[in-house]
Design an enzyme around this catalytic site. Structure first.
Site, PDB file in Angstrom:
ATOM      1  N   SER A 211     -23.183-118.840  44.941  1.00 22.58           N
ATOM      2  CA  SER A 211     -22.392-120.005  45.328  1.00 22.58           C
ATOM      3  C   SER A 211     -20.930-119.635  45.256  1.00 22.58           C
ATOM      4  CB  SER A 211     -22.666-121.179  44.390  1.00 22.58           C
ATOM      5  OG  SER A 211     -22.026-120.929  43.161  1.00 22.58           O
ATOM      6  N   LYS A 212     -20.141-120.398  45.957  1.00 22.92           N
ATOM      7  CA  LYS A 212     -18.715-120.127  45.997  1.00 22.92           C
ATOM      8  C   LYS A 212     -18.112-120.194  44.592  1.00 22.92           C
ATOM      9  CE  LYS A 212     -15.455-120.344  49.558  1.00 22.92           C
ATOM     10  NZ  LYS A 212     -15.250-120.780  50.871  1.00 22.92           N
TER      11      LYS A 212
END
Ligand code: GLU
Length: 456
Positions: A211-212
């Site tokens: 995930s970012k």
């Protein structure tokens, strides 16, 4: 035997995620390997979250990666067909219209469509994970459409897969739990069951879901902007969960089509490795011709930047720097940073700090440095233009060796002031490479300037 049909069905609800790209790639590789076809379907049933700009980004990103398909459609264009199919199964008693209080406003009544769920166990054979069984009783008579004109996601997916003749559903592991619902809908529609293959999750370097937030860029455009080559991203994404069964690391898209099989897809999570991505990218950067390499460098140096790079981007000097950039840079943005950082001396005459010219840790004085540079100047003047770094080294090294033999501060007493006179920087390529790239005339002029500074 029916020929293979796979699908690329992204939801255009956000940036083009690398997980979506990996899934699309595996569908592409599997279909092309089998001589089959691929349908692209924009899954835009979620009208509030879907946006044309996201769809455009996904389509452009896939084209950039070289992933193509044989037909294109959007779920929003299939409303009529969904209605027809809903009416059919409601008519057959396999689904029914249920009048119930609205979810948002319970004082109103809505007419949703529910599937009549037989509540049996459903077993399907996943081509990667083997047999998977779900008890579907707990799903109850789940809703498949908010109204006859508003089919929900699972119904739309099954209807579309049926209409497109999809034979293989290859998608992320997060969709496993959707499969029993979709199989129940297939059974109601009398649709054939495709083969399923659920791909392992992509994990970040700490083995958490990518995930970012974990600091890894997750959108394809981020990698594009960074100067990762499409050949490299495709090569790297293919290795996220698949392996060729031998030690090969570098594959073109055609070679992947040739080598890809689902048998070699792993069950366990596929760990993202930036280091691996960078080494794959460096491989593909080095494989470019010098002129293609330069075209990429030009692309990444924005015309609006005012660091002097834009002006020199067409210069002969830059052409000569290509082998060094190929040697050192892992991305084109790294190449750009080098050009505006430690290689900026190639494009503009550096400022010289006299105290730096005399390297402090050497038993040296400004006078000795001046004498060293003067002897180098004579040797430099005698060189022809166009020498390779190796040839420059061969010509100048004997002088440095002689200095060392005389015990005058070793080779560094000559090579340091030469490098500094040419680059004006602490960190720079070696002096032989600098002479080779700058050319003899420019090198002579820079050394003369340094000598003049030492003369005071
Ligand atoms: N639209 C879904 C997604 O982007 C894919 C659904 C599927 O493959 O069945 O995750």
């Amino acid at each position: 035997m029916t020929s293979v049909v796979t699908r690329i069905p992204p939801s255009p609800t956000g940036r083009f995620h690398i997980g979506t790209a990996r899934t699309a790639l595996f569908n592409y590789l599997f279909a092309r390997h089998a001589g089959g076809t691929i349908v692209f379907r924009s899954e835009d049933t979620d009208r509030t979250r879907s946006a044309k700009e996201h769809e455009d980004e996904i389509v452009a990103g896939l084209a950039w990666l070289g992933i193509s398909w044989d037909s294109f459609s959007r779920q929003s264009e299939h409303t009529e067909r969904y209605r027809e199919l809903l009416e059919k199964i409601v008519g057959e008693g396999k689904a029914y219209i249920s009048k119930e209080p609205g979810k948002e406003d319970p004082s109103t009544t809505v007419e949703v469509v529910r599937l009549r769920n037989p509540g049996t166990d459903i077993t399907f054979t996943d081509l990667i994970r083997g047999d998977i069984t779900f008890n579907t009783a707990e799903l109850g008579d789940f809703v498949i459409a908010r109204s006859m004109n508003d089919a929900l996601y699972h119904f739309a997916v099954v209807a579309d897969d049926m209409d497109s003749g999809v034979t293989h559903v290859i998608r992320g592991e997060d969709h496993i739990s959707n499969t029993p619902r979709q199989i129940l809908i297939q059974q109601a529609l009398g649709a054939p069951r495709p083969a399923y293959a659920h791909l392992p999750l992509i994990l970040d370097e700490k083995r958490a879901k990518l995930s970012k937030r974990s600091g890894t860029a997750t959108s394809v455009v981020d990698y594009q902007d960074e100067g990762i080559l499409p050949e490299a991203l495709v090569n790297y994404l293919a290795l996220l969960g698949w392996n060729p069964g031998d030690n090969r690391e570098y594959f073109s898209l055609e070679e992947l089509v040739e080598a890809f099989t689902l048998e070699k897809v792993q069950k366990s999570g596929a760990a993202w490795s930036r280091e691996k991505l960078l080494s794959v990218n460096q491989h593909w950067m080095r494989a470019l011709s010098d002129s293609d390499f330069l075209a990429h460098v030009r692309d990444i140096v924005s015309p609006s930047s005012n660091d002097g790079l834009t002006m020199s981007i067409n210069s002969e000097t830059l052409k000569k720097a290509v082998p060094m950039l190929k040697e050192r840079a892992h991305t084109f943005s790294e190449a750009r940073e080098m050009l505006s950082g430690e290689l900026s001396c190639l494009f503009s005459v550096p400022e010289i700090d006299p105290s730096q010219l005399v390297k402090k840790e050497l038993p040296d004085t400004p006078d000795m440095t001046k004498t060293a540079l003067e002897s180098l100047l004579e040797a430099l003047k005698a060189l022809p233009e166009g020498l390779s770094p190796e040839a420059v080294k061969e010509a100048l090294m004997p002088l440095a060796d002689a200095a060392e033999a005389k015990g005058k501060g070793g080779r560094g007493a000559l090579l340091w002031p030469l490098r500094y006179a040419l680059s004006g920087a602490d960190r720079s390529p070696d002096p032989f490479t600098l002479v080779s790239i700058l050319g003899v005339a420019e090198s002579v002029s820079r050394v003369q300037k340094a000598i003049a500074i030492l003369r005071g």
